[in-house]
Motif scaffolding. Sequence first.
Motif, PDB file in Angstrom:
ATOM      1  N   ILE A 129      -2.563  26.180 -39.086  1.00 28.10           N
ATOM      2  CA  ILE A 129      -3.639  27.085 -39.910  1.00 28.10           C
ATOM      3  C   ILE A 129      -4.486  26.028 -40.227  1.00 28.10           C
ATOM      4  CG2 ILE A 129      -4.017  28.529 -41.445  1.00 28.10           C
ATOM      5  CD1 ILE A 129      -1.134  29.571 -41.147  1.00 28.10           C
ATOM      6  N   LEU A 130      -4.138  24.940 -40.782  1.00 31.56           N
ATOM      7  CA  LEU A 130      -5.153  23.831 -41.541  1.00 31.56           C
ATOM      8  C   LEU A 130      -5.702  22.932 -40.698  1.00 31.56           C
ATOM      9  CD1 LEU A 130      -2.881  23.084 -44.537  1.00 31.56           C
ATOM     10  CD2 LEU A 130      -4.665  24.617 -44.473  1.00 31.56           C
ATOM     11  N   VAL A 131      -5.236  22.626 -39.495  1.00 33.24           N
ATOM     12  CA  VAL A 131      -5.809  21.720 -38.491  1.00 33.24           C
ATOM     13  C   VAL A 131      -6.066  22.538 -37.057  1.00 33.24           C
ATOM     14  CG1 VAL A 131      -5.576  19.376 -37.308  1.00 33.24           C
ATOM     15  CG2 VAL A 131      -4.444  20.006 -39.730  1.00 33.24           C
ATOM     16  N   GLN A 132      -7.479  22.269 -36.711  1.00 33.45           N
ATOM     17  CA  GLN A 132      -7.886  22.834 -35.489  1.00 33.45           C
ATOM     18  C   GLN A 132      -8.434  21.371 -34.896  1.00 33.45           C
ATOM     19  OE1 GLN A 132      -9.786  24.581 -38.051  1.00 33.45           O
ATOM     20  NE2 GLN A 132      -7.929  25.716 -38.178  1.00 33.45           N
ATOM     21  N   GLN A 133      -8.142  21.020 -33.604  1.00 33.37           N
ATOM     22  CA  GLN A 133      -8.762  19.717 -33.241  1.00 33.37           C
ATOM     23  C   GLN A 133      -9.395  19.898 -31.927  1.00 33.37           C
ATOM     24  OE1 GLN A 133      -5.262  16.921 -32.472  1.00 33.37           O
ATOM     25  NE2 GLN A 133      -6.866  15.416 -33.129  1.00 33.37           N
ATOM     26  N   PRO A 134     -10.763  19.473 -31.935  1.00 31.77           N
ATOM     27  CA  PRO A 134     -11.543  19.469 -30.756  1.00 31.77           C
ATOM     28  C   PRO A 134     -10.937  18.539 -29.640  1.00 31.77           C
ATOM     29  CG  PRO A 134     -12.844  19.262 -32.834  1.00 31.77           C
ATOM     30  CD  PRO A 134     -11.429  19.129 -33.055  1.00 31.77           C
ATOM     31  N   THR A 135     -10.775  19.048 -28.553  1.00 32.52           N
ATOM     32  CA  THR A 135      -9.866  18.649 -27.422  1.00 32.52           C
ATOM     33  C   THR A 135     -10.693  18.708 -26.157  1.00 32.52           C
ATOM     34  OG1 THR A 135      -8.165  19.284 -28.483  1.00 32.52           O
ATOM     35  CG2 THR A 135      -7.574  18.306 -26.568  1.00 32.52           C
ATOM     36  N   VAL A 136     -10.698  17.296 -25.335  1.00 33.30           N
ATOM     37  CA  VAL A 136     -11.028  17.517 -23.976  1.00 33.30           C
ATOM     38  C   VAL A 136      -9.953  17.450 -23.068  1.00 33.30           C
ATOM     39  CG1 VAL A 136     -12.838  16.043 -22.360  1.00 33.30           C
ATOM     40  CG2 VAL A 136     -13.015  16.150 -25.219  1.00 33.30           C
ATOM     41  N   VAL A 137      -9.947  18.148 -22.139  1.00 32.80           N
ATOM     42  CA  VAL A 137      -8.808  18.075 -20.934  1.00 32.80           C
ATOM     43  C   VAL A 137      -9.722  18.148 -19.592  1.00 32.80           C
ATOM     44  CG1 VAL A 137      -7.117  19.112 -22.106  1.00 32.80           C
ATOM     45  CG2 VAL A 137      -8.596  20.574 -20.998  1.00 32.80           C
ATOM     46  N   LYS A 138      -9.164  17.644 -18.542  1.00 27.92           N
ATOM     47  CA  LYS A 138      -9.594  17.551 -17.422  1.00 27.92           C
ATOM     48  C   LYS A 138      -8.807  18.743 -16.589  1.00 27.92           C
ATOM     49  CE  LYS A 138     -10.387  14.043 -14.000  1.00 27.92           C
ATOM     50  NZ  LYS A 138     -10.170  12.729 -13.601  1.00 27.92           N
ATOM     51  N   LEU A 139      -9.862  19.391 -15.958  1.00 28.34           N
ATOM     52  CA  LEU A 139      -9.218  20.844 -15.277  1.00 28.34           C
ATOM     53  C   LEU A 139      -9.164  20.260 -13.796  1.00 28.34           C
ATOM     54  CD1 LEU A 139     -11.314  23.782 -16.709  1.00 28.34           C
ATOM     55  CD2 LEU A 139      -9.168  23.251 -17.286  1.00 28.34           C
ATOM     56  N   LEU A 140     -10.177  19.611 -13.341  1.00 27.57           N
ATOM     57  CA  LEU A 140     -10.178  19.312 -11.779  1.00 27.57           C
ATOM     58  C   LEU A 140     -10.706  18.132 -11.716  1.00 27.57           C
ATOM     59  CD1 LEU A 140     -11.670  22.747 -10.638  1.00 27.57           C
ATOM     60  CD2 LEU A 140      -9.489  21.790  -9.973  1.00 27.57           C
ATOM     61  N   PRO A 141     -10.290  17.251 -10.734  1.00 26.45           N
ATOM     62  CA  PRO A 141      -9.286  17.758  -9.943  1.00 26.45           C
ATOM     63  C   PRO A 141      -7.839  17.709 -10.537  1.00 26.45           C
ATOM     64  CG  PRO A 141      -9.911  15.212  -9.637  1.00 26.45           C
ATOM     65  CD  PRO A 141     -10.856  15.885 -10.589  1.00 26.45           C
ATOM     66  N   VAL A 142      -6.887  18.407 -10.227  1.00 20.20           N
ATOM     67  CA  VAL A 142      -5.761  18.639 -11.080  1.00 20.20           C
ATOM     68  C   VAL A 142      -4.974  17.535 -10.658  1.00 20.20           C
ATOM     69  CG1 VAL A 142      -3.442  19.989 -11.106  1.00 20.20           C
ATOM     70  CG2 VAL A 142      -5.638  21.063 -10.242  1.00 20.20           C
ATOM     71  N   GLU A 143      -4.748  16.963 -11.986  1.00 18.93           N
ATOM     72  CA  GLU A 143      -3.426  15.753 -12.059  1.00 18.93           C
ATOM     73  C   GLU A 143      -2.155  16.222 -12.284  1.00 18.93           C
ATOM     74  OE1 GLU A 143      -5.600  13.692 -15.090  1.00 18.93           O
ATOM     75  OE2 GLU A 143      -6.721  12.592 -13.695  1.00 18.93           O
ATOM     76  N   PRO A 144      -1.432  16.214 -11.053  1.00 24.13           N
ATOM     77  CA  PRO A 144      -0.235  16.964 -11.052  1.00 24.13           C
ATOM     78  C   PRO A 144       0.761  16.119 -12.082  1.00 24.13           C
ATOM     79  CG  PRO A 144      -0.640  16.058  -8.803  1.00 24.13           C
ATOM     80  CD  PRO A 144      -1.738  15.702  -9.815  1.00 24.13           C
ATOM     81  N   PRO A 145       1.518  16.782 -13.022  1.00 20.88           N
ATOM     82  CA  PRO A 145       2.562  16.184 -13.820  1.00 20.88           C
ATOM     83  C   PRO A 145       3.614  15.219 -13.190  1.00 20.88           C
ATOM     84  CG  PRO A 145       2.919  18.437 -13.910  1.00 20.88           C
ATOM     85  CD  PRO A 145       1.497  18.057 -12.988  1.00 20.88           C
ATOM     86  N   ALA A 146       3.526  13.983 -13.542  1.00 14.20           N
ATOM     87  CA  ALA A 146       4.588  13.298 -12.761  1.00 14.20           C
ATOM     88  C   ALA A 146       5.961  13.419 -13.476  1.00 14.20           C
ATOM     89  CB  ALA A 146       4.060  11.595 -12.749  1.00 14.20           C
ATOM     90  N   GLY A 147       6.767  14.071 -12.998  1.00 16.78           N
ATOM     91  CA  GLY A 147       8.108  14.222 -13.447  1.00 16.78           C
ATOM     92  C   GLY A 147       8.490  13.867 -14.864  1.00 16.78           C
ATOM     93  N   GLU A 148       8.630  12.807 -15.138  1.00 21.28           N
ATOM     94  CA  GLU A 148       9.243  12.646 -16.749  1.00 21.28           C
ATOM     95  C   GLU A 148       8.165  13.251 -17.768  1.00 21.28           C
ATOM     96  OE1 GLU A 148      11.119  10.434 -13.958  1.00 21.28           O
ATOM     97  OE2 GLU A 148       8.898  10.194 -14.453  1.00 21.28           O
TER      98      GLU A 148
END
Lengths: 298, 137
Positions: A176-195
């Motif tokens: 509630i107290l903290v909102q963090q401006p964040t940048v994420v990459k949508l494309l190209p999709v970077e598939p999560p590597a297992g771990e």
Amino acid sequence: MPALRDFRRRIKSVKSTQKICKAMKAVATAKMARAQATVIAARPYGRQLHEVLGRVASAAAGADVQNPLLAVREPKKVCYVVVTADRGLCGGFNSNLLRTAVRELNKWDEFKLVAVGRKCRNFFRFREWERDAEFIGLGEDIRFEQGQEIARFVINKYIAGEYDAVYMVYSKFVNILVQQPTVVKLLPVEPPAGETAAKAEGGEEAAAPKKSRVDYIFEPSAADVLDCLLPRYVENSVYRGLIESKASEQSARMMAMDAATKNAGEMIDRLTLQMNRLRQEGITKELLDIVGGAAALE
Amino acid sequence: MADSTQKVSIVTPERVIYGDEARFVHVRGTDGDLGFLPGHAPLISSLRPGLLRIQKEGQWSTFVVAGGFVEVRDSRVVVLANSAERPEEIDLARAEKAKERAGKRLAAKDPEIDVVRAKAALARATARIEAAGQIRR
């Protein structure tokens, strides 16, 4: 020197402002609770989708499967999806986010914009920055289809080669107290590597212990599953951005209105004190006059 | 073995609609129907819109799933549905209208129309009507 009447008027005005702030705070609190519940409800799906994508991607990588949404190109035409609120009166929420966005945009010579939320549309319009698309007035309850619409727009542009990379700037709801401006990459999709799969998802529970690679049966085939899965993954990322942004907005508004209510209270106290002093002064003066007059008569 | 169960959950972006131990799961895969009993080999499949049925202690529960994925491993079935509903939640009139609309769109053969989406909408509406019919009978 302001008269007593001026003080009274002033106090009355501050009081009514305080009432409005208080009401807005109550409304924001209720909306925040709902938005927060949505964010939490969306987490299991996001986590599962992330895990499945990780598995499919690692299987597909072995089979040398190609997909347009995985194609990495040299980022010449970069698109930013910027998500803000439609309305203000929520403290530094919008300006913090836009500051982050502008800092991010300054890294590139050329960029494309997709504006989500009235505040960021107006911000870009004021600067005369061209927007490829605008999504405004998403309302209080974000539906998945709204995220889908935005995601489809950027996916189509990406496949058409009009964008080489797509990022999203949104406000992450930490608490509630903290909102963090964040940048994420949508494309190209970077598939999560297992771990790292579960860690990146930000879920509170750690990844289910990763078994040594299981050989999955894919129906109809790994490539086909990936075809369905990737757009879905992007859509869900956008949806998540939207709901987190909404929860952040409401909690920022709640905090801002809480502070405003308190400030108004302090102001009323100060004004009342000043007013009483002034009144007392008047009475003292009158008394002195009477006493002085009586003394002169003797 | 006859009464062994597996963990089944149906998850949508909006909520977790089902999460329980159950015996048998029947889904509509893209290339045909699939059924899972406990101990099924690991599998990932995409789903087409349609009914999903779960058997628990001899009782069948039905859901309508608007496409998505299913993952099976270690006797766990996870359905990632684009959206899912219980039959009693279905608005039959709305589904019928949607079906009609989608049918018209496909028949119109207008190049402006996204055929894939119209077809998906048609399949969703058909599945909803089918499910609603089952529960009312």
